[in-house]
Design an enzyme around this catalytic site. Structure first.
Site, PDB file in Angstrom:
ATOM      1  N   LEU A 111     -18.331  -1.494  -1.087  1.00 19.11           N
ATOM      2  CA  LEU A 111     -19.344  -0.582  -1.575  1.00 19.11           C
ATOM      3  C   LEU A 111     -19.044  -0.616  -3.117  1.00 19.11           C
ATOM      4  O   LEU A 111     -19.898  -0.117  -3.843  1.00 19.11           O
ATOM      5  CB  LEU A 111     -19.048   0.881  -1.258  1.00 19.11           C
ATOM      6  CG  LEU A 111     -19.228   1.138   0.322  1.00 19.11           C
ATOM      7  CD1 LEU A 111     -18.991   2.428   0.369  1.00 19.11           C
ATOM      8  CD2 LEU A 111     -20.538   0.746   0.850  1.00 19.11           C
ATOM      9  N   GLY A 112     -18.414  -1.633  -3.528  1.00 20.28           N
ATOM     10  CA  GLY A 112     -18.057  -1.746  -5.181  1.00 20.28           C
ATOM     11  C   GLY A 112     -17.834  -0.642  -5.662  1.00 20.28           C
ATOM     12  O   GLY A 112     -17.260   0.504  -5.295  1.00 20.28           O
ATOM     13  N   TYR A 135       0.730  -1.294   0.123  1.00 23.14           N
ATOM     14  CA  TYR A 135      -0.084  -0.098  -0.179  1.00 23.14           C
ATOM     15  C   TYR A 135       0.868   1.410   0.119  1.00 23.14           C
ATOM     16  O   TYR A 135       1.832   1.291   0.603  1.00 23.14           O
ATOM     17  CB  TYR A 135      -0.854  -0.095   1.155  1.00 23.14           C
ATOM     18  CG  TYR A 135      -2.046  -0.912   1.190  1.00 23.14           C
ATOM     19  CD1 TYR A 135      -2.351  -1.588   0.170  1.00 23.14           C
ATOM     20  CD2 TYR A 135      -2.960  -1.304   2.191  1.00 23.14           C
ATOM     21  CE1 TYR A 135      -3.298  -2.617  -0.031  1.00 23.14           C
ATOM     22  CE2 TYR A 135      -3.956  -2.026   2.313  1.00 23.14           C
ATOM     23  CZ  TYR A 135      -4.168  -2.883   1.188  1.00 23.14           C
ATOM     24  OH  TYR A 135      -5.093  -3.897   1.161  1.00 23.14           O
ATOM     25  N   SER A 163     -13.458  -3.913  -0.860  1.00 20.77           N
ATOM     26  CA  SER A 163     -14.320  -3.347  -1.771  1.00 20.77           C
ATOM     27  C   SER A 163     -15.805  -3.279  -1.701  1.00 20.77           C
ATOM     28  O   SER A 163     -16.576  -3.480  -2.592  1.00 20.77           O
ATOM     29  CB  SER A 163     -13.773  -3.849  -3.309  1.00 20.77           C
ATOM     30  OG  SER A 163     -14.415  -2.876  -4.285  1.00 20.77           O
ATOM     31  N   PHE A 173     -20.811   3.816  -5.943  1.00 21.40           N
ATOM     32  CA  PHE A 173     -20.716   5.424  -5.967  1.00 21.40           C
ATOM     33  C   PHE A 173     -19.782   6.200  -6.995  1.00 21.40           C
ATOM     34  O   PHE A 173     -19.779   7.242  -7.047  1.00 21.40           O
ATOM     35  CB  PHE A 173     -20.294   5.920  -4.547  1.00 21.40           C
ATOM     36  CG  PHE A 173     -21.254   5.648  -3.365  1.00 21.40           C
ATOM     37  CD1 PHE A 173     -22.089   6.350  -3.410  1.00 21.40           C
ATOM     38  CD2 PHE A 173     -20.778   4.500  -2.446  1.00 21.40           C
ATOM     39  CE1 PHE A 173     -23.165   6.193  -2.390  1.00 21.40           C
ATOM     40  CE2 PHE A 173     -21.893   4.234  -1.629  1.00 21.40           C
ATOM     41  CZ  PHE A 173     -22.997   5.181  -1.374  1.00 21.40           C
ATOM     42  N   THR A 174     -19.188   5.165  -7.775  1.00 22.08           N
ATOM     43  CA  THR A 174     -18.247   5.576  -8.917  1.00 22.08           C
ATOM     44  C   THR A 174     -18.315   5.261 -10.267  1.00 22.08           C
ATOM     45  O   THR A 174     -17.929   5.910 -11.231  1.00 22.08           O
ATOM     46  CB  THR A 174     -16.838   5.302  -8.417  1.00 22.08           C
ATOM     47  OG1 THR A 174     -16.731   3.774  -8.432  1.00 22.08           O
ATOM     48  CG2 THR A 174     -16.345   5.901  -7.224  1.00 22.08           C
TER      49      THR A 174
END
Length: 287
Positions: free
Chosen positions: A202-203, A46, A200, A206-207
């Site tokens: 929220l997959g 990361y 992940s 929102f994007t």
């Protein structure tokens, strides 16, 4: 192993996202602990191998008992970046690499041990006997307390688990990505009485601008009114309802979102409403 019911993901805290300062990281840690969310998810790669140190520097300046929190980290991916001299992206699960990676994570996180070490992604060349040897050394030296994998298929999980006992498989699960419900991954965790983790969560809701998200949003907004909930809370409650007792890793870098998403633990979707969301994701009624 006792994890908090929601795991705090740190991937976007550094240069891969918010590029937080030490004080901003401390604020995120403080907010998490105020919400009794004590488990933090890391990986060596990361922030191009920098985010563990960012977190460790921040945490070491705080008056927090190490045994009151849980640190997860991952190893095995050799990633091309300015902080490493690898010639190409590949996976390395040699004993020497696993041991070296853990020592590096311990140094960066400024801790004597990891609560959990995960193999980050499966490799066609992984040797379960060699991996088990590395895990045994790490356990004997008290550098790692528990071991698991991430993004492994059920057969790949068994390959390693038969050589050395694992406690979890961290896989992608969201309203947009439901394959783990059907491919045996969650069935295996239930059979072994192990808790899976999900990333992940929220997959791309929102994007992403897609027909799937349009279908999901139409149902989700209706259910948000019914349950007096925000969309992110509802989508997290969708994952939490599964009987495998999935531990979601939330990737937010905003303190207010940590508190907001914690409230998803209070939501109990009805069975029919859960299937309404699943049907919207699939674009058809269940078979």
């Amino acid at each position: 192993m006792n994890f908090s019911p929601i795991i705090i993901g740190t991937m976007r805290w550094g240069i891969w996202g918010a590029n937080h300062s030490t004080r901003e990281v401390q604020n995120l840690i403080e907010t998490s602990l105020d919400e009794n969310l004590t488990t933090f998810d890391h990986a060596d790669i990361y922030g191009d191998y920098t985010t563990e140190k960012l977190f460790g520097d921040a945490f070491s300046e705080m008056d927090i008992e190490r045994d009151s929190v849980q640190f997860i980290s991952k190893c095995g991916i050799e990633m091309l970046c300015k902080n490493r001299d690898f010639q190409l992206k590949s996976y390395n699960y040699s004993k020497s690499h696993i041991l070296k990676s853990v020592d590096s994570s311990l140094e960066n996180l400024k801790t004597d041990f990891l609560d959990v070490l995960l193999l980050h992604r499966p490799s066609p060349l992984m040797n379960p006997t060699e991996i088990a040897e590395a895990f045994s050394i790490l356990r004997e030296e008290q550098k790692v307390r528990h071991f698991g994998v991430s993004n492994f298929s059920p057969s790949q999980f068994d390959l390693i688990n038969d050589a050395f006992p694992l406690i979890t498989n961290q896989v992608e699960i969201s309203i947009n990505e439901t394959k783990a419900f059907y491919d045996g991954t969650l069935d295996q965790m239930l059979l072994k009485n192990l808790q899976p983790m999900a990333w992940s969560v929220l997959g791309n809701y929102f994007t992403g601008n897609s027909e799937q998200n349009s279908r999901i949003r139409k149902v989700a907004l209706e259910l948000c009114q019914k349950y007096d909930a925000e969309e992110n809370q509802l989508l997290l409650a969708f994952i939490l309802k599964h009987p495998a007792k999935i531990l979601p890793v939330i990737g937010t870098s905003r303190a207010e979102k940590i508190a907001e998403m914690k409230k998803s633990l209070d939501l109990e979707l009805s069975r029919e409403d859960w299937f309404r969301l699943l049907e919207a994701a699939a674009g058809k009624e269940v078979d």
